[in-house]
Enzyme design. Structure first.
Site, PDB file in Angstrom:
ATOM      1  N   GLU A  43       0.812  -1.221   0.000  1.00  0.00           N
ATOM      2  CA  GLU A  43       0.000   0.000   0.000  1.00  0.00           C
ATOM      3  C   GLU A  43       0.847   1.273   0.000  1.00  0.00           C
ATOM      4  O   GLU A  43       0.557   2.234   0.726  1.00  0.00           O
ATOM      5  CB  GLU A  43      -0.977  -0.005   1.179  1.00  0.00           C
ATOM      6  N   GLU A  89      -5.113  -8.743   0.360  1.00  0.00           N
ATOM      7  CA  GLU A  89      -5.979  -8.429   1.495  1.00  0.00           C
ATOM      8  C   GLU A  89      -7.414  -8.297   1.004  1.00  0.00           C
ATOM      9  O   GLU A  89      -7.678  -7.655  -0.005  1.00  0.00           O
ATOM     10  CB  GLU A  89      -5.555  -7.128   2.181  1.00  0.00           C
TER      11      GLU A  89
END
Length: 736
Positions: free
Chosen positions: A191, A331
């Site tokens: 991220e 995720e």
């Protein structure tokens, strides 16, 4: 045929003393996992092998004061039993996010703390011991993450130091794990970027990190030239990775020449939490359902259907999977809102099942985000007790990927985790007969799916028939009598009683048997009992150990419920309190706000020799201000015990007796809805609120009011013409 699953009862046996049956066995050391026996897996093979996957989140990626810390975010130290529980649950891969901030030395070497890296290696070894695929990465060190200490920054003008540090880290990680086989996968970062649209310049910096990662790992020796490498797009966002924002797949020129030219060894990483209102918004009571069957009042309208989910997965599949690059959805997940909506768990299970089905259909690997917290969060497995707290969701995930024979293997492995000492010998022998028969089916080749599923069912049915050994139980009886309304929130869980006994070693208790009375109109899934060590007076951030009424057995004749709970789970859930714990607190909790107990009796524990059969000899109810008591006598040996009943405290409701005026006080009355106690107190006068010289509440004139003065008017002057332009001249108007 539907296979039964009772993982939540079985996998908690980290304390298991012996496993009489044995089908799988593995003992692996750090040296064992470093091997040259590397198996080349192509795109389809690695995707199938990784299957259902799980995140060890909020653990090695956690940090405090800018430094990576395994227990900083309320999770206990990772134990080997947790990895075994993940394997037993049916997962095939584990992603281990790792944060290195505060663990990296100064330039120019940027040496990683050896203790930290060794600890990561220890857990990786456990995963491979259980034949799990493992992903390790650099996690919260990126500028897209919250908190101080992040050093990977795409927006920085000078990238020299960032790239040097990033390269040095991957040199050390690659060297540490160079000889590990195909089970280990490296992921460059997590991220990184920001949630907003990336600029081309910043995306270029981002792409450079991925390229440096690939080049560094490939040149580091060992098996690193052959293993699969995982790279994300901007913020692991699907749209920023697939659309024309600037993502570039790294070149892989230094990979091992044994890899066929038409095969890749690069994977693409994205994340998926859509819609966030359902998946991650923890606002109490909202957005608890998803999908075609959701209640419109409890779901959002955008990104909230199966078509959108399939469309996003198809997008990454078309862009990358069809080009030979596996996609790891590193995720995904949705938080537990069952406290506000009893149907939330089934919608979470449906969401995960649907997501995994689409992922499998389009060649992607989904990795569920488990952060260890069960209540109002993503957790599936209790990391203190190793128990599956959300078996419906775990089953929904793993059943998409595991075939019938794999499910039978898991059932056999669950049976191995049971402790024979907990059950009566005759019952245990009958159970072993069933398990051994199921093992013969497992070891027989070329059977149809129905035979494997039937064998699985036989194991779970035999588990349910096991008879507990009373010699290893501690009995607790709870006599509940009254119920009322006004349960506010979890912080108001009601303390029923405390049992302490200096002669009982609570650290060696195995199970608690709970017996209680309740009303027929109380929904079985709305009330629960909470157990806590006596020495721990605060929640301390841990999830409570619950026994739901729905999990207990009811005797229809007298309305008595009986259930069992793992005594060690009570102590393990509050790390650090086991040595001094000499008793257990019992709380009553209600998942729905309408239900609460206001009068309590005692909890009673058995003696050291046999299970006492207690009857009440005298009871004095507690009140809002005083303790009550309950005396018991065992009908077998006349032993007596007495327990205090903790007072409940007043629960006042306020009403207005005399309304206040602008100049006079009013009177309010507070009345306890439990006992009727009441008292009066004043309400301050409201005071005048003047507007244009008059109080708008009572109409009384303002004595200090001065009317505004009216100025005389003058004749209107003619408007003067102006020569100013109405707008500035543009470049086209200028004369050169």
């Amino acid at each position: 045929m539907k296979t039964k699953r009772i993982l939540s009862m079985v996998i908690g046996a980290i304390m298991a003393i012996s496993a009489t049956v044995s089908m799988f066995s593995a003992t692996v050391t750090a040296d064992d996992v470093q091997t040259d026996d590397f198996i080349q897996l192509n795109q389809e093979e690695i995707t199938e092998a990784m299957g259902a996957s799980w995140n060890l989140g909020n653990q090695f990626d956690a940090y405090s004061n800018g430094k990576g810390n395994e227990t900083a975010w309320s999770n206990p130290t990772v134990k080997k039993g947790l990895i075994e529980a993940v394997k037993l649950a049916g997962f095939k891969s584990i992603r281990i996010p790792v944060t290195y901030m505060g663990r990296i030395g100064p330039a120019p070497s940027y040496t990683i703390d050896k203790t930290w890296l060794n600890r990561v290696q220890e857990v990786v070894n456990w995963c491979i011991e259980y034949d799990l695929y493992v992903i390790i990465n650099i996690h919260h060190d990126g500028n897209g993450d919250f908190g101080g200490g992040a050093w990977i920054n795409c927006a920085a003008e000078d990238q020299t130091e960032i790239v040097a540090k990033f390269k040095a880290c991957w040199e050390q990680i690659s060297e540490k794990f160079a000889d590990y086989d195909e089970h280990l996968i490296f992921e460059s970062m997590n991220e990184v970027g920001a949630s907003g649209n990336p600029t081309r310049a910043r995306y270029a910096n981002f792409n450079n990190y991925n390229q440096v990662f690939v080049d560094t790992v490939r040149k580091s020796g060992g098996n690193n030239a052959k293993r699969w490498l995982l790279v994300p797009g901007w913020y692991t966002n699907i749209n920023y990775t697939t659309n024309d924002y600037g993502f570039v797949i790294p070149t892989d020129e230094d990979r091992d020449p044994s890899i066929p030219e038409d095969e890749q060894r690069i994977m693409i990483s994205v994340h998926y939490y859509a819609p966030w209102d359902f998946c991650g918004d923890d606002t109490p009571g909202i957005y608890s359902q998803w999908g075609k069957d959701a209640d419109p009042k409890k779901s959002v309208t955008y990104d909230n259907n199966e078509d959108y989910m399939e469309g996003q997965i198809k997008k990454v599949s078309k862009k990358f999977v069809q080009a030979g690059y596996p996609v790891i959805i590193g995720e995904y997940g949705c938080i537990n809102k069952s406290a506000y909506d009893p149907l939330n768990t089934q919608f979470r299970a449906y969401y995960c099942k649907t997501f995994c089905e689409f992922a499998k259909q389009y060649g992607c690997v989904p990795v569920y985000w488990d952060n260890g917290a069960i209540h109002n969060s993503f957790g599936l497995i209790n990391r203190s007790t190793m128990k599956i707290e959300m078996p419906e969701i775990v089953n929904a995930i793993v059943d998409v990927f595991n075939d019938a024979k794999e499910k039978l293997g898991l059932a056999i492995k669950e049976a191995e985790g049971l402790d024979s000492n907990l059950y009566m010998p005759e019952s245990w022998q009958e159970f072993l007969t069933v398990v051994n028969a199921a093992k013969e089916v497992y070891n027989t080749s070329e059977l149809n799916d129905e035979a494997y599923l039937e064998a699985s069912d036989s194991i779970y049915e035999a588990m349910e028939k096991l008879v507990p050994n009373p010699e290893v139980l501690r009995e607790v009886k709870i006599l509940t009598e009254k119920q009322a309304s006004s349960y506010e929130n979890e912080a108001d869980d009601k303390l029923i009683s405390t049992y302490t006994n200096d002669s009982v070693d609570f650290s060696k208790l195995v199970q608690l048997k709970v017996t209680f009375f309740s009303y027929d109109d109380v929904a079985d899934d709305t009330i629960a009992f909470i157990f806590k060590p006596f020495s721990n007076v605060n929640w301390s951030g841990w999830d409570p150990v619950l026994l739901y009424v729905k999990d207990c057995t009811k005797t229809e004749e007298d309305g008595v419920y009986t259930g069992y709970i793992d005594a060690q789970a009570v102590l393990a859930a509050y790390s650090g309190n086991q040595p001094e714990a000499n008793g257990i607190n019992l709380y009553y909790a209600a998942a729905e706000p309408e239900i609460v107990l206001t009068s309590y009796s005692a909890m009673v524990a058995q003696g050291d020799r046999h299970v006492h059969n207690y009857t009440v000899t005298e009871r004095v109810d507690n009140t809002c201000t005083s303790f009550g008591k309950c005396d018991f006598k065992c009908i077998e040996d006349d032993e007596t015990v007495s327990f205090d009943l903790y007072y409940a405290a007043h629960q006042y409701l306020t009403s207005t007796k005399v309304p206040p005026t602008c100049t006079k006080e009013g009177i309010k009355t507070d009345t306890c809805k439990v006992c009727g106690d009441s008292f009066d107190s004043p309400i301050p006068a409201k005071g005048h609120q003047y507007e244009n010289g008059v109080c708008k509440n009572c109409g009384e004139p303002d004595p200090n009011y001065v009317p505004p003065q009216t100025e005389p008017t003058s004749p209107t002057s003619p408007t003067k013409p102006t020569n100013k332009p109405t707008s500035k001249p543009t470049s086209a108007d200028k004369i050169t």
